[in-house]
Design a protein around this motif. Structure first.
Motif, mmCIF file in Angstrom:
data_model
loop_
_atom_site.group_PDB
_atom_site.id
_atom_site.type_symbol
_atom_site.label_atom_id
_atom_site.label_comp_id
_atom_site.label_asym_id
_atom_site.label_seq_id
_atom_site.Cartn_x
_atom_site.Cartn_y
_atom_site.Cartn_z
ATOM 1 N N LYS A 1 0.844 -1.194 0.000
ATOM 2 C CA LYS A 1 0.000 0.000 0.000
ATOM 3 C C LYS A 1 0.881 1.247 0.000
ATOM 4 O O LYS A 1 2.069 1.188 0.295
ATOM 5 N N LYS A 2 0.263 2.369 -0.302
ATOM 6 C CA LYS A 2 0.909 3.680 -0.208
ATOM 7 C C LYS A 2 0.080 4.546 0.719
ATOM 8 O O LYS A 2 -1.115 4.740 0.494
ATOM 9 N N ASN A 3 0.708 5.081 1.777
ATOM 10 C CA ASN A 3 -0.053 5.892 2.721
ATOM 11 C C ASN A 3 -0.083 7.348 2.294
ATOM 12 O O ASN A 3 0.462 7.726 1.245
ATOM 13 N N ASP A 4 -0.725 8.198 3.092
ATOM 14 C CA ASP A 4 -0.912 9.607 2.733
ATOM 15 C C ASP A 4 0.401 10.377 2.673
ATOM 16 O O ASP A 4 0.466 11.434 2.043
ATOM 17 N N LEU B 1 4.111 0.691 2.220
ATOM 18 C CA LEU B 1 3.787 -0.210 3.326
ATOM 19 C C LEU B 1 3.669 -1.636 2.784
ATOM 20 O O LEU B 1 2.791 -1.931 1.970
ATOM 21 N N VAL B 2 4.572 -2.512 3.218
ATOM 22 C CA VAL B 2 4.484 -3.938 2.902
ATOM 23 C C VAL B 2 3.769 -4.600 4.072
ATOM 24 O O VAL B 2 4.291 -4.653 5.186
ATOM 25 N N VAL B 3 2.544 -5.085 3.839
ATOM 26 C CA VAL B 3 1.694 -5.644 4.894
ATOM 27 C C VAL B 3 1.627 -7.156 4.705
ATOM 28 O O VAL B 3 1.226 -7.645 3.644
ATOM 29 N N ILE B 4 2.027 -7.895 5.750
ATOM 30 C CA ILE B 4 2.076 -9.354 5.697
ATOM 31 C C ILE B 4 1.131 -9.898 6.756
ATOM 32 O O ILE B 4 1.290 -9.608 7.946
ATOM 33 N N ASP B 5 0.134 -10.675 6.330
ATOM 34 C CA ASP B 5 -0.810 -11.313 7.247
ATOM 35 C C ASP B 5 -0.279 -12.680 7.654
ATOM 36 O O ASP B 5 0.115 -13.486 6.798
ATOM 37 N N ILE C 1 12.080 -10.321 0.212
ATOM 38 C CA ILE C 1 13.134 -9.349 -0.088
ATOM 39 C C ILE C 1 12.481 -8.116 -0.700
ATOM 40 O O ILE C 1 11.772 -8.212 -1.706
ATOM 41 N N ILE C 2 12.716 -6.965 -0.081
ATOM 42 C CA ILE C 2 12.151 -5.688 -0.538
ATOM 43 C C ILE C 2 13.290 -4.866 -1.136
ATOM 44 O O ILE C 2 14.240 -4.517 -0.441
ATOM 45 N N GLU C 3 13.184 -4.568 -2.434
ATOM 46 C CA GLU C 3 14.235 -3.841 -3.140
ATOM 47 C C GLU C 3 13.813 -2.388 -3.351
ATOM 48 O O GLU C 3 12.684 -2.108 -3.760
ATOM 49 N N MET C 4 14.749 -1.429 -3.078
ATOM 50 C CA MET C 4 14.453 0.005 -3.150
ATOM 51 C C MET C 4 15.078 0.607 -4.415
ATOM 52 O O MET C 4 16.045 0.087 -4.968
ATOM 53 N N LYS C 5 14.534 1.762 -4.825
ATOM 54 C CA LYS C 5 15.076 2.476 -5.973
ATOM 55 C C LYS C 5 15.669 3.830 -5.592
ATOM 56 O O LYS C 5 16.138 4.561 -6.470
ATOM 57 N N VAL D 1 9.901 -1.710 11.290
ATOM 58 C CA VAL D 1 9.009 -2.872 11.271
ATOM 59 C C VAL D 1 8.232 -2.908 12.575
ATOM 60 O O VAL D 1 8.810 -2.711 13.648
ATOM 61 N N PHE D 2 6.937 -3.108 12.488
ATOM 62 C CA PHE D 2 6.138 -3.296 13.699
ATOM 63 C C PHE D 2 5.026 -4.301 13.402
ATOM 64 O O PHE D 2 4.603 -4.474 12.252
ATOM 65 N N GLN D 3 4.569 -4.970 14.464
ATOM 66 C CA GLN D 3 3.551 -6.006 14.329
ATOM 67 C C GLN D 3 2.417 -5.730 15.296
ATOM 68 O O GLN D 3 2.645 -5.474 16.478
ATOM 69 N N ALA D 4 1.205 -5.720 14.791
ATOM 70 C CA ALA D 4 0.004 -5.569 15.605
ATOM 71 C C ALA D 4 -0.897 -6.764 15.330
ATOM 72 O O ALA D 4 -1.257 -7.034 14.176
ATOM 73 N N ASN D 5 -1.234 -7.480 16.394
ATOM 74 C CA ASN D 5 -1.995 -8.723 16.274
ATOM 75 C C ASN D 5 -1.242 -9.681 15.348
ATOM 76 O O ASN D 5 -0.079 -9.984 15.577
ATOM 77 N N ASN D 6 -1.881 -10.157 14.292
ATOM 78 C CA ASN D 6 -1.233 -11.091 13.376
ATOM 79 C C ASN D 6 -0.880 -10.425 12.047
ATOM 80 O O ASN D 6 -0.875 -11.077 10.999
ATOM 81 N N GLN D 7 -0.578 -9.128 12.090
ATOM 82 C CA GLN D 7 -0.242 -8.396 10.872
ATOM 83 C C GLN D 7 1.107 -7.711 11.060
ATOM 84 O O GLN D 7 1.303 -6.915 11.969
ATOM 85 N N LEU D 8 2.044 -8.032 10.181
ATOM 86 C CA LEU D 8 3.390 -7.474 10.207
ATOM 87 C C LEU D 8 3.480 -6.396 9.132
ATOM 88 O O LEU D 8 3.136 -6.633 7.974
ATOM 89 N N THR D 9 3.933 -5.190 9.528
ATOM 90 C CA THR D 9 3.994 -4.061 8.603
ATOM 91 C C THR D 9 5.425 -3.545 8.524
ATOM 92 O O THR D 9 6.069 -3.321 9.554
ATOM 93 N N ILE D 10 5.920 -3.352 7.301
ATOM 94 C CA ILE D 10 7.225 -2.747 7.056
ATOM 95 C C ILE D 10 6.969 -1.404 6.383
ATOM 96 O O ILE D 10 6.467 -1.356 5.258
#
Length: 694
Positions: A162-165, A170-174, A231-235, A242-251
């Motif tokens: 996702k892209k936030n405001d 945001l790489v969201v992993i369930d 693997i997350i590649e940047m340009k 990195v933070f995790q809330a409940n069962n969702q990991l967000t980078i």
């Protein structure tokens, strides 16, 4: 003779070792080589498992808390796909896992259903959703439930981007459970490493996210028997946490200079010392205490703050880390001196609301008093209208029992209010009752004229008169200051008078003539020429002094009278302005710039008349500009260039080569006019002090 028994012992040990080794190899020699899934007509699913030798022993388990069935194939290896997406009837997908002792075929269901299986030589057939000879009693026993539940962990179920405001990626992993992750970066890549084969085959893809316009370019997921990787590649240069809330990991990945969740970058800038935080499922109160100890401030945490958090922050300002933790758990903070209070947002809001209601009740109990506030620079009436909100009481600064009156003679306000409210109004008036800034506006209008004109003409004629000079023939050459006026002013007997003009193309200017005298006739030729070259410069400098947001006007010039006639008024003298005028309204900004609404006129009377009314040559500019204090700005200008080239000639005769020039009058002119307008506004900060020394 003695026989050495040592070689015999070595041979015996080797035979025993080979026996057990071959036994173990034989026990694990069965391989699952193929799996075929079919949908049957009775709404059931058939799973056919083929082996390279005799089918192994099967142990099956049913999990009622998570709709699924596990088939353990003892002493079996396999190289077939680890994840198989089915989505047929009650079966969602099939996952195959192998280890050193067994291979597990896990059938994940949409809902719990009956099942059965049969073994034939090298084939095991599983029936999911059957109604006859079905098995539902092979449930997990309580003693083995915990172990099997841990083996049943499905790992990663979804990978999203996702892209936030704020423009961050945001790489969201369930996850289906709390799973440990090891995070590290290498150059332009961030690695997420998980234990075990936990990424389904359908999610093992390469995602191109360049179209989102974030620092993230590519997301690549892969897995083997022991490890799983994302693997997350940047340009571009990046920061991440990195933070995790409940069962969702967000980078969260942002640009190097950006801030996390910074909706208003000018208002929220993190500047604390940088801190590293790397915790897995730690109590949030412990994280808050670590941040407080790092920054050495006092911390008070509400009893309502509970829960655990997983985060990985690398070289992040401590105030940003605190902001992340609080926003993740719905908390907020209040700081007074060096004490920080952390509590849920609802609790702080309720507490502040209660405080405000108490303050409002106390304010109503304050006694009413009367006070006079003198207004220095503004109009008391304008201040009173602002405080009362004029016709809209919602905008009033007064309380329900308060009132205000204007005292025009002293330009003051008579206020009837509580003590705290009067002090509040007094502070407000001190901030707005200040002297207006004064501005000197200097304008310079430069007018430059240059002109060049050249005329050349000829006049031919005859004179019938007998003139006896010597032999009867004569040639006369004469000159005149003005070729045209010489003929008209001279007498009839003047030698340079030509009675019958043949061609008159003379010009007003100096010239000379030739008379050819015959017996009774005189042939006359006059040549006339004029040349003018000149220029001039006019500078006008109107100046005006005014206060901020006050329009000022200055004029200099004359009014031109002219006569008009009407049926009702008869003849009447009217006037028309031909003036140099400056009209300007300045506005001083807080950063010492000056915004000018300006209009400049530079009008002059023309020689042309329309009836009795004169024409006015007008030069005007009207604009709105922003100028720095004391800066000179060129508002604009007008440049006019006129080039005239006129030839008057006699038909036919003027076409004769060389001689034809005597039958032409040529005029060449070049006129240039340029007007430039400059303006210089200056803020006058100091008053003029005049001292008289005796």
């Amino acid at each position: 003779m003695k026989i050495n028994s040592r070689p015999q012992k070595i041979i015996l040990q080797l035979v025993i070792f080979l026996f057990f080794y071959l036994s173990s190899v034989t026990a694990l020699a069965v391989n699952l080589i193929n799996m075929k899934v079919s949908a049957l007509s009775n709404n059931s699913v058939e799973i056919e498992l083929k082996f390279d030798d005799k089918a192994p022993l099967v142990k099956d388990y049913s999990f009622p808390n998570i709709p699924s069935i596990a088939f353990d194939l003892m002493d079996t290896n396999t190289n077939i796909k680890k994840y198989n997406d089915i989505k047929t009837y009650d079966v969602n997908y099939i996952q195959v896992r192998d280890d050193q002792e067994k291979t597990r075929v896990l059938v994940v269901l949409n809902q719990q259903t009956n099942y059965n299986y049969k073994t034939e030589h090298n084939t095991i057939t599983l029936f999911i959703g059957v109604s006859e000879d079905s098995r539902t009693d092979c449930l997990v026993d309580e003693g083995n439930k915990e172990v099997l539940d841990s083996e049943l962990s499905l790992g990663i179920t979804k990978i999203d981007f996702k892209k936030n405001d704020q423009g961050n990626g945001l790489v969201v992993i369930d996850l289906d459970d709390s799973i440990a992750v090891n995070t590290y970066k290498d150059g332009n890549k961030v690695y997420l490493e998980f234990d075990g084969d936990i990424i389904p085959l359908s999610l093992r893809n390469r995602y191109d996210v360049n179209d989102f316009n974030t620092p993230v370019s590519i997301i690549d997921s892969s897995s083997d028997n022991k490890k799983s990787f994302i693997i997350i590649e940047m340009k571009k240069a990046y920061e991440y946490f990195v933070f995790q809330a409940n069962n969702q990991l967000t980078i969260n990945i942002s640009q190097k200079e950006s801030q996390y969740l910074n909706a208003n970058k000018s208002a929220e800038i993190f500047s604390g010392n940088k801190i590293d935080l790397n915790f897995q499922d730690v109590d949030i109160r412990s994280v808050l205490q670590i941040i407080a100890d790092f920054n050495k401030f006092n911390l008070v945490v509400s009893d309502a703050v509970t829960g655990k958090i997983t985060l990985h922050l690398d070289q992040v300002p401590w105030d940003q880390a605190l902001d992340i933790v609080m926003k993740t758990k719905g908390l907020d903070k209040r700081i007074k001196d060096n004490i920080m209070l952390v509590a849920p947002m609802d609790e702080l809001t309720a507490r502040e609301k209660s405080f405000l209601e108490t303050a409002k009740q106390l304010h109503k109990l304050e006694p009413i008093r009367t006070d006079v506030i003198n207004i220095k620079y503004s109009e008391a009436d304008e201040i009173a209208k602002m405080l009362t909100g004029q016709d809209n009481k919602k905008n009033s600064f007064l309380s329900e029992d308060g009132s205000i009156q204007v005292v025009p003679r002293t330009n003051s306000l008579l206020i009837k209010e509580s003590y705290s409210k009067i002090e509040e109004i007094r502070k407000l008036i001190n901030n707005i009752d200040i002297p207006n800034k004064q501005v000197m506006i200097e304008t310079r209008i430069v007018t430059v004229n240059s002109s060049f004109k050249r005329d050349l003409g000829f006049k031919w004629g005859f004179k019938s008169k007998n003139i006896d000079i010597g032999s009867g023939r004569d040639i006369q050459i004469f000159g005149s200051g003005n070729a045209r006026s010489a003929d008209s002013d001279a007498g009839a007997d003047s030698p340079n008078v030509i009675d019958n003009l043949f061609t008159d193309l003379a010009v007003n200017g100096s010239g000379f003539g030739i008379n050819l005298n015959g017996a009774d006739n005189l042939l006359g030729l006059q040549i006339s020429a004029a040349l003018s070259d000149g220029g001039g410069e006019t500078i006008s400098e109107p100046k005006v002094f005014t206060t901020d947001k006050t329009e000022a006007t200055i004029k200099s010039g004359r009014q031109i009278p002219y006569e008009t006639t009407s049926a009702n008024d008869g003849k009447k003298i009217s006037f028309k302005d031909a003036v140099l005028s400056l009209k300007v309204k300045p506005q001083v900004t807080p950063d010492k710039h000056i915004i000018l609404d300006i209009k400049i006129n530079n009008d002059n009377a023309s020689k042309q008349l329309y009836g009795t009314a004169p024409a006015i040559d007008t030069n005007e500019i009207s604009t709105r500009v922003s100028v720095e204090n004391g800066e000179t700005l060129a508002l604009g200008g007008v440049f006019t260039h006129t080039n005239d080239n006129t030839v008057e000639k006699v038909p036919l005769l003027s076409s004769i080569p060389i001689i034809g020039n005597l039958f032409k009058r040529t005029t060449k002119g070049d006129t240039k006019k340029e007007i430039l307008i400059f303006i210089t506004p200056t803020i006058v900060n100091e008053r003029l002090n005049v001292s008289v020394k005796g």
